[in-house]
Design a protein around this motif. Structure first.
Motif, mmCIF file in Angstrom:
data_model
loop_
_atom_site.group_PDB
_atom_site.id
_atom_site.type_symbol
_atom_site.label_atom_id
_atom_site.label_comp_id
_atom_site.label_asym_id
_atom_site.label_seq_id
_atom_site.Cartn_x
_atom_site.Cartn_y
_atom_site.Cartn_z
ATOM 1 N N PHE A 1 -2.731 0.034 13.071
ATOM 2 C CA PHE A 1 -4.471 -0.075 13.602
ATOM 3 C C PHE A 1 -4.867 -0.354 12.032
ATOM 4 C CE2 PHE A 1 -7.371 3.639 13.407
ATOM 5 C CZ PHE A 1 -7.962 3.812 14.559
ATOM 6 N N HIS A 2 -4.439 -0.497 11.143
ATOM 7 C CA HIS A 2 -5.008 -0.432 10.000
ATOM 8 C C HIS A 2 -5.867 -1.292 9.787
ATOM 9 C CE1 HIS A 2 -3.022 -4.470 9.063
ATOM 10 N NE2 HIS A 2 -4.078 -4.796 8.295
ATOM 11 N N PRO A 3 -6.279 -3.181 10.568
ATOM 12 C CA PRO A 3 -7.985 -4.026 10.497
ATOM 13 C C PRO A 3 -8.589 -2.998 11.681
ATOM 14 C CG PRO A 3 -5.650 -4.546 11.785
ATOM 15 C CD PRO A 3 -5.246 -3.539 11.576
ATOM 16 N N ARG A 4 -8.483 -2.280 12.059
ATOM 17 C CA ARG A 4 -9.937 -1.547 12.545
ATOM 18 C C ARG A 4 -10.610 0.119 12.436
ATOM 19 N NH1 ARG A 4 -9.330 -0.110 18.974
ATOM 20 N NH2 ARG A 4 -11.842 -0.432 18.529
ATOM 21 N N CYS A 5 -9.765 0.427 11.202
ATOM 22 C CA CYS A 5 -8.763 1.819 10.634
ATOM 23 C C CYS A 5 -10.170 2.454 10.016
ATOM 24 C CB CYS A 5 -7.747 2.048 10.134
ATOM 25 S SG CYS A 5 -7.988 3.973 9.527
ATOM 26 N N PRO A 6 -10.889 3.139 9.912
ATOM 27 C CA PRO A 6 -12.463 3.429 8.869
ATOM 28 C C PRO A 6 -11.558 4.923 7.703
ATOM 29 C CG PRO A 6 -12.442 5.350 10.873
ATOM 30 C CD PRO A 6 -10.862 4.154 10.721
ATOM 31 N N LEU A 7 -10.274 4.464 7.858
ATOM 32 C CA LEU A 7 -10.355 6.144 6.488
ATOM 33 C C LEU A 7 -9.654 5.451 5.690
ATOM 34 C CD1 LEU A 7 -9.164 8.482 5.525
ATOM 35 C CD2 LEU A 7 -6.749 8.389 6.490
ATOM 36 N N THR A 8 -8.450 3.799 5.706
ATOM 37 C CA THR A 8 -8.107 3.012 5.396
ATOM 38 C C THR A 8 -9.301 2.476 4.124
ATOM 39 O OG1 THR A 8 -6.659 1.382 4.324
ATOM 40 C CG2 THR A 8 -7.947 1.052 6.928
ATOM 41 N N ARG A 9 -10.181 2.266 4.720
ATOM 42 C CA ARG A 9 -11.577 1.117 4.303
ATOM 43 C C ARG A 9 -12.636 2.383 3.348
ATOM 44 N NH1 ARG A 9 -11.759 -0.753 9.096
ATOM 45 N NH2 ARG A 9 -13.354 0.085 9.597
ATOM 46 N N THR A 10 -12.125 3.353 3.627
ATOM 47 C CA THR A 10 -13.094 4.783 3.182
ATOM 48 C C THR A 10 -11.815 4.824 1.637
ATOM 49 O OG1 THR A 10 -13.836 5.951 4.775
ATOM 50 C CG2 THR A 10 -14.274 6.538 2.863
ATOM 51 N N LEU A 11 -11.332 5.079 2.405
ATOM 52 C CA LEU A 11 -9.742 5.079 0.597
ATOM 53 C C LEU A 11 -10.432 3.696 -0.213
ATOM 54 C CD1 LEU A 11 -6.423 6.418 2.532
ATOM 55 C CD2 LEU A 11 -8.708 8.054 1.294
ATOM 56 N N ALA A 12 -10.054 3.042 0.235
ATOM 57 C CA ALA A 12 -9.813 1.832 -0.498
ATOM 58 C C ALA A 12 -11.170 2.064 -1.476
ATOM 59 C CB ALA A 12 -10.154 0.754 -0.156
ATOM 60 N N LYS A 13 -12.755 2.162 -0.864
ATOM 61 C CA LYS A 13 -13.805 2.593 -2.502
ATOM 62 C C LYS A 13 -13.367 4.066 -3.003
ATOM 63 C CE LYS A 13 -16.832 0.815 1.448
ATOM 64 N NZ LYS A 13 -17.624 0.988 3.003
ATOM 65 N N GLN A 14 -12.866 4.909 -2.819
ATOM 66 C CA GLN A 14 -12.589 5.576 -3.852
ATOM 67 C C GLN A 14 -12.035 5.385 -4.426
ATOM 68 O OE1 GLN A 14 -11.893 9.122 -0.440
ATOM 69 N NE2 GLN A 14 -13.846 8.114 0.121
ATOM 70 N N SER A 15 -11.151 6.847 -5.279
ATOM 71 C CA SER A 15 -10.613 6.512 -6.611
ATOM 72 C C SER A 15 -9.018 6.242 -6.131
ATOM 73 C CB SER A 15 -10.869 8.345 -7.164
ATOM 74 O OG SER A 15 -9.445 8.720 -5.927
ATOM 75 N N LEU A 16 -8.940 6.088 -4.720
ATOM 76 C CA LEU A 16 -7.107 4.738 -4.139
ATOM 77 C C LEU A 16 -7.403 3.994 -4.350
ATOM 78 C CD1 LEU A 16 -5.611 7.753 -1.531
ATOM 79 C CD2 LEU A 16 -5.213 7.157 -3.762
ATOM 80 N N GLY A 17 -8.293 3.402 -4.903
ATOM 81 C CA GLY A 17 -8.474 1.901 -4.492
ATOM 82 C C GLY A 17 -8.510 1.238 -5.997
ATOM 83 N N ARG A 18 -7.487 1.781 -6.571
ATOM 84 C CA ARG A 18 -7.425 0.890 -7.817
ATOM 85 C C ARG A 18 -6.719 -0.307 -8.230
ATOM 86 N NH1 ARG A 18 -5.468 6.540 -9.024
ATOM 87 N NH2 ARG A 18 -3.788 5.363 -7.753
ATOM 88 N N ASP A 19 -6.785 -1.535 -9.248
ATOM 89 C CA ASP A 19 -5.932 -2.217 -9.122
ATOM 90 C C ASP A 19 -4.645 -2.475 -8.172
ATOM 91 O OD1 ASP A 19 -9.002 -3.294 -10.517
ATOM 92 O OD2 ASP A 19 -7.917 -3.359 -12.364
ATOM 93 N N GLY A 20 -4.633 -3.856 -7.489
ATOM 94 C CA GLY A 20 -3.020 -3.281 -6.701
ATOM 95 C C GLY A 20 -3.101 -2.819 -5.684
ATOM 96 N N GLU A 21 -3.644 -1.727 -5.378
ATOM 97 C CA GLU A 21 -3.889 -0.576 -4.534
ATOM 98 C C GLU A 21 -4.267 -1.234 -2.463
ATOM 99 O OE1 GLU A 21 -4.248 3.289 -4.865
ATOM 100 O OE2 GLU A 21 -2.079 3.224 -6.796
ATOM 101 N N THR A 22 -5.858 -2.120 -2.904
ATOM 102 C CA THR A 22 -6.154 -2.571 -1.876
ATOM 103 C C THR A 22 -5.718 -4.296 -1.722
ATOM 104 O OG1 THR A 22 -7.669 -3.213 -3.763
ATOM 105 C CG2 THR A 22 -8.062 -0.875 -2.356
ATOM 106 N N VAL A 23 -6.401 -4.346 -0.781
ATOM 107 C CA VAL A 23 -6.620 -6.184 -0.592
ATOM 108 C C VAL A 23 -7.232 -6.072 0.388
ATOM 109 C CG1 VAL A 23 -4.971 -5.712 1.480
ATOM 110 C CG2 VAL A 23 -4.196 -7.572 0.720
ATOM 111 N N GLY A 24 -7.997 -7.776 0.476
ATOM 112 C CA GLY A 24 -8.832 -8.003 1.135
ATOM 113 C C GLY A 24 -8.027 -8.576 2.226
ATOM 114 N N ILE A 25 -9.124 -7.750 3.545
ATOM 115 C CA ILE A 25 -8.507 -8.525 4.907
ATOM 116 C C ILE A 25 -10.127 -9.208 5.851
ATOM 117 C CG2 ILE A 25 -6.522 -7.129 5.036
ATOM 118 C CD1 ILE A 25 -8.404 -5.322 7.522
#
Length: 366
Positions: free
Chosen positions: A298-322
């Motif tokens: 579900f990750h390509p369509r998931c609104p939660l994982t993109r929201t978290l990537a913009k917040q505090s969890l989105g530190r270096d190495g914890e996000t990836v571009g799709i």
């Protein structure tokens, strides 16, 4: 809406599905070489207890109907097991399976296509009874007339043909055929989706009354969330061949713990036109089951994982571009690399979710 029934109290499951996979080969070329597989069902675990109705919901094409048909061995399984009252369904021989057919039946989605137009309804309902040697002659006719009465049709219709009936009446005939062998478990494959709303309620009430009277267990496959909410005891949500969340009916609707479930519930219409809409629009299309995404499907369509990537969890190495729908997006790297298992949620008994960040999924009003 249908009247509620008392859920069975037997702790022993009537049906237990373990690791069920149903893959269909994709063949190409002159020699029809297998070049891939459609992963229609990809590792489903499910339990149905006696007297219980378990709902299976999800978008069209997610594998709901294939699960039901595979359980009944109408479609061959690729992997996994199905235990019915302790019997391994997939290991049964021809004669053993024939005996088991009396205990497991199905109501098909299409009330028109599932009935032979060249046979009378008396022949359609009576055929399984005669095939299993349960009755013949006058006794067979009497049994068919009893079944017609049980589903709310006149015994005088016994010599009529399917084209002489409305859609709701045809579905009643399909229910009578499913009841002909006195089963314990019935797969209801979207039994009301092809019917008018006014008729849907009548059919659901009939199914509820039959369950209370005969002690039936149902696997109720549907995409109408309002129907599932009022008819089922427990609900499993499917996405791309997998169950992503499972819980008791009230728990699931009050607090979904998977972003896909939350999106589905937000799409359900409300009877109050003044209520503000909180619809969650999912970007992109459902991925192909031939080549599902890595990690969480579900990750390509998931609104939660993109929201978290913009917040505090989105530190270096914890996000990836799709890329989603041709547009770049940042998502959590864990969602792309790790497939989340369907596990119980801490502090919530009998509630499972397949989401790495289920604790971040917001609550919704019941």
């Amino acid at each position: 809406m249908p009247r509620r029934r008392t859920q069975g109290t037997d702790d022993q499951p009537l049906l237990e599905v373990r690791g069920l996979r149903t893959w269909f080969p994709v063949r190409r070329g002159l020699m029809q070489k297998t070049v891939g597989h459609v992963r229609a069902v990809d590792g489903v675990n499910l339990v149905v207890r006696r007297g219980q109705t378990v709902g299976l919901v999800g978008e069209s094409g997610c594998g709901k109907s294939t699960v039901g048909r595979t359980i009944l061995r109408l479609v061959p399984a690729t992997q996994g097991s199905v235990l019915f009252d302790g019997l391994d369904v997939f290991s049964l021989g021809r004669q053993e399976l024939r005996r088991l057919r009396r205990r497991m039946q199905i109501i098909f989605q299409d009330p028109v296509g599932s009935l032979n137009p060249r046979q009378t309804i008396g022949r359609i309902i009576g055929e399984p009874i005669a095939a299993h040697g349960l009755a013949k002659g006058p006794a067979l006719r009497q049994r068919v007339e009893e079944l017609l009465r049980k589903v709310g049709l006149s015994p005088a219709y016994i010599n009529r043909y399917p084209h002489e009936f409305s859609g709701g009446q045809r579905q009643r005939i399909g229910i009578a055929r499913a009841l002909a062998l006195e089963p314990e478990f019935i797969v209801c494959d979207e039994p009301v989706s092809a019917l008018d709303v006014s008729i849907q309620s009548q059919i659901l009430n009939l199914l509820g009354d039959l369950q209370a009277e005969l002690g039936l267990s149902y696997l109720f496959i549907a995409h109408n969330l309002a129907v599932v909410e009022h008819f089922c005891d427990r609900i499993a949500v499917m996405y791309l061949g997998k169950i992503v969340e499972e819980a008791q009916r009230r728990t699931l609707y009050r607090r979904p713990r998977h972003p896909y479930t939350q999106a589905l519930l937000s799409a359900a219409p409300t009877p109050d036109p003044t209520q503000a809409s909180s619809r969650i629009i999912l970007p992109g299309e459902v991925p192909s089951p031939v080549n599902p995404p890595a990690g969480c499907a579900f990750h390509p369509r998931c609104p939660l994982t993109r929201t978290l990537a913009k917040q505090s969890l989105g530190r270096d190495g914890e996000t990836v571009g799709i890329t989603v729908g041709g547009q770049p997006a940042q998502v959590m790297a864990r969602c792309v690399s790790e497939t989340p298992p369907l596990l119980p949620i801490d502090g919530e008994a009998d509630h499972c979710s397949a989401c790495h960040y289920h604790d971040r999924v917001g609550a919704t009003e019941a």
